[in-house]
Design an enzyme around this catalytic site. Structure first.
Site, PDB file in Angstrom:
ATOM      1  N   HIS A 135      -3.625  10.459  -6.957  1.00 24.46           N
ATOM      2  CA  HIS A 135      -2.339  10.617  -6.258  1.00 24.46           C
ATOM      3  C   HIS A 135      -2.112  12.080  -5.873  1.00 24.46           C
ATOM      4  O   HIS A 135      -1.602  12.374  -4.783  1.00 24.46           O
ATOM      5  CB  HIS A 135      -1.181  10.169  -7.157  1.00 24.46           C
ATOM      6  CG  HIS A 135      -1.240   8.737  -7.571  1.00 24.46           C
ATOM      7  ND1 HIS A 135      -1.697   8.333  -8.815  1.00 24.46           N
ATOM      8  CD2 HIS A 135      -0.895   7.596  -6.915  1.00 24.46           C
ATOM      9  CE1 HIS A 135      -1.613   7.012  -8.904  1.00 24.46           C
ATOM     10  NE2 HIS A 135      -1.146   6.539  -7.766  1.00 24.46           N
TER      11      HIS A 135
ATOM     12  N   GLU B  10      -8.350   5.838  -0.144  1.00 23.43           N
ATOM     13  CA  GLU B  10      -9.378   4.870   0.237  1.00 23.43           C
ATOM     14  C   GLU B  10      -9.785   4.004  -0.950  1.00 23.43           C
ATOM     15  O   GLU B  10     -10.456   2.987  -0.759  1.00 23.43           O
ATOM     16  CB  GLU B  10     -10.604   5.601   0.785  1.00 23.43           C
ATOM     17  CG  GLU B  10     -10.352   6.220   2.151  1.00 23.43           C
ATOM     18  CD  GLU B  10     -11.585   6.865   2.747  1.00 23.43           C
ATOM     19  OE1 GLU B  10     -11.614   7.073   3.966  1.00 23.43           O
ATOM     20  OE2 GLU B  10     -12.529   7.184   1.982  1.00 23.43           O
TER      21      GLU B  10
ATOM     22  N   LEU C  23       0.949   8.394 -12.280  1.00 20.03           N
ATOM     23  CA  LEU C  23       0.169   9.251 -11.390  1.00 20.03           C
ATOM     24  C   LEU C  23      -1.043   9.871 -12.085  1.00 20.03           C
ATOM     25  O   LEU C  23      -1.028  10.124 -13.289  1.00 20.03           O
ATOM     26  CB  LEU C  23       1.065  10.367 -10.840  1.00 20.03           C
ATOM     27  CG  LEU C  23       2.293   9.901 -10.062  1.00 20.03           C
ATOM     28  CD1 LEU C  23       2.984  11.109  -9.415  1.00 20.03           C
ATOM     29  CD2 LEU C  23       1.944   8.878  -9.006  1.00 20.03           C
TER      30      LEU C  23
ATOM     31  N   ARG D   6      -4.932   1.794 -13.845  1.00 18.54           N
ATOM     32  CA  ARG D   6      -5.393   0.719 -14.730  1.00 18.54           C
ATOM     33  C   ARG D   6      -6.441   1.201 -15.731  1.00 18.54           C
ATOM     34  O   ARG D   6      -6.686   0.531 -16.742  1.00 18.54           O
ATOM     35  CB  ARG D   6      -5.971  -0.439 -13.912  1.00 18.54           C
ATOM     36  CG  ARG D   6      -4.899  -1.145 -13.089  1.00 18.54           C
ATOM     37  CD  ARG D   6      -5.488  -2.205 -12.165  1.00 18.54           C
ATOM     38  NE  ARG D   6      -4.511  -2.623 -11.175  1.00 18.54           N
ATOM     39  CZ  ARG D   6      -3.665  -3.654 -11.336  1.00 18.54           C
ATOM     40  NH1 ARG D   6      -3.705  -4.361 -12.432  1.00 18.54           N
ATOM     41  NH2 ARG D   6      -2.799  -3.957 -10.401  1.00 18.54           N
TER      42      ARG D   6
ATOM     43  N   MET E 212       3.056   3.704  -7.051  1.00 20.54           N
ATOM     44  CA  MET E 212       3.748   2.895  -8.058  1.00 20.54           C
ATOM     45  C   MET E 212       3.812   3.688  -9.367  1.00 20.54           C
ATOM     46  O   MET E 212       3.941   3.108 -10.451  1.00 20.54           O
ATOM     47  CB  MET E 212       3.046   1.553  -8.236  1.00 20.54           C
ATOM     48  CG  MET E 212       3.084   0.730  -6.934  1.00 20.54           C
ATOM     49  SD  MET E 212       3.077  -1.061  -7.200  1.00 20.54           S
ATOM     50  CE  MET E 212       1.543  -1.252  -8.098  1.00 20.54           C
TER      51      MET E 212
END
Lengths: 285, 285
Positions: free
Chosen positions: B40, B151, B36, B190, B33
């Site tokens: 990522h 994960e 990055l 976040r 989304m």
């Protein structure tokens, strides 16, 4: 008469289809629940016109039955089905073992709102989820280029179209005209469950649909035509009419007022213990 | 540094991937989304190891957000993301226009029971339906051979695995280890919403998880360890702990008694207004 390969494992099917594709052949899919009749064979014939290699599938999908009794009563005629497919020129019959469709821990459901609501969706809770999920699986297991469905199950056809488009499945879907008996009754595996007496009465369903379609096309009041048609079906011996509705042919939104776009008149009813469905086109002038 | 192709239409993506496949290249997918970070980029690095051509996707999927505020607050940094992907060696960035994902009349939903229940599923109704549906679409739009997920979002990884297996999508899924900051905090888009003070406190989450994992592996009582860990996270400055649970690593069924199979200790909590999640492995002796 072709050489019909019968496969029961997903990976064998995928391998066969990939082999065909590498040879430059296009592949058509005809999903069925068996108990084949001329309606199914018309799909095979269309698939043979449109693609180089035709795979018919036979899987009686428990997730799209609402009652255990209906599932148990569903005819199982694999040997006859295979013989008919072979004679019709299909190249492969895929009869997946149960674990090839629902492996242990299977937990995924596909639902399609809108087109699956009302009509059969209102009377068969979960039915179209079962249809959308199994058909997506068959598309993805087979990697077929094109797939062929009867307009007899018109709502199912729209659910499948919407699902495949929404999930970006690279398959082209063909809706094929309903095949009818000499008296107009739409061919269905359920017809063989009608008694001789019921079978003789069943033609009231298509007769009434076609007459109602003509009346609506001629400009008669839609509610009045639908009301009279329902009465005629019940007077003709049907025990009940679950629905008789005019719907937009593409979106299946109800039409109660004026006919401006191509529409479909759809019906479901019980003749004795047998649930029959049918539908016809209604075309605005 | 590679030449990064940016595509915004499904058919352009499919054409590019098919072109690569015809050239004999395998194709890896890294769904994101955006916003990055090193986490990522570790997925891109793994994808470059496992496949010949790597497609990262950037789509902020409204259907997996529970609140409009959370969706609005989600960072949007496409130019930075593209620069990072180019530097990392990705070959394609797919940033679909909205209508490429949700065309008019879109009506299909994929849900996965079992693994999506409890944990984040209990606190974010509809979230995993949104995830399953968008990821299925990205798999089928791209026709990638392999796909790479962190994960860090462990429950999401299990939902995606189950969905792809159940729907027979021909993609191989790789779960990749969580990448952490120097103090142990799991990287997340976040994190940038934490104040400096909150950021300094955040490491209590992974510290507590790792300590609890060690204690359980050493044979301490699971309920007692979980209870103490929850207290420690709250004492460390978290406003709330949504869940802190030990689950079977494959099926995500709760483990409250004895550790016999590989497990995962998963947590979600609020630090100020920011919801953080994390998880660690717990291995039986």
């Amino acid at each position: 008469m072709s050489n019909l390969v019968v496969l029961r494992r997903r990976d064998a099917l995928r391998e066969k289809v990939r082999e065909w594709k590498q040879q430059g052949f296009s592949v058509g899919l005809v999903p069925t629940m068996g108990a084949l009749h001329e309606g199914h064979l018309s799909l095979v014939a269309k698939a043979l016109q449109e693609t180089d290699r035709v795979v018919a599938t036979l899987f009686i999908n428990p997730k799209q039955f609402n009652s255990a009794a209906d599932l148990a009563a569903y005819p199982r005629t694999e040997d006859d089905d295979a013989a008919m497919l072979k004679a019709a020129g299909a190249h492969c019959l895929y009869v997946p073992d149960g674990d090839q469709i629902y492996p242990p821990g299977f937990a995924t459901n596909i639902s399609v709102s809108g087109v699956s609501e009302g009509l059969c969706g209102a009377f068969r809770p979960g039915h179209f989820d079962g249809v959308a999920t199994i058909v997506a699986k068959l598309f993805l297991q087979s990697e077929a280029d094109k797939a062929f469905f009867g307009e007899k199950d018109f709502q199912q056809l729209q659910v499948v179209r919407r699902m495949a488009q929404d999930l970006d499945i690279a398959v082209q879907i063909f809706g094929c005209p309903t095949v009818r008996e000499a008296d107009g009754l739409a061919m269905s595996s359920r017809n063989r469950r009608l008694s001789a007496k019921e079978r003789a009465m069943a033609a009231v369903l298509p007769e009434t649909l076609f007459a109602a379609s003509n009346a609506i096309e001629a400009g008669e009041s839609i509610p009045a035509v639908l009301h009279a048609a329902r009465d005629k079906i019940l007077a003709g011996g049907f025990k009940s009419v679950e629905y008789l509705e005019l719907r937009d042919a593409a979106t299946l939104t109800p039409i109660t007022d004026e006919l401006v776009r191509p529409a479909r008149l759809l019906v479901a009813g019980f003749l004795g213990a047998v649930r029959l469905i049918d539908n016809v086109q209604v075309t605005p002038n």
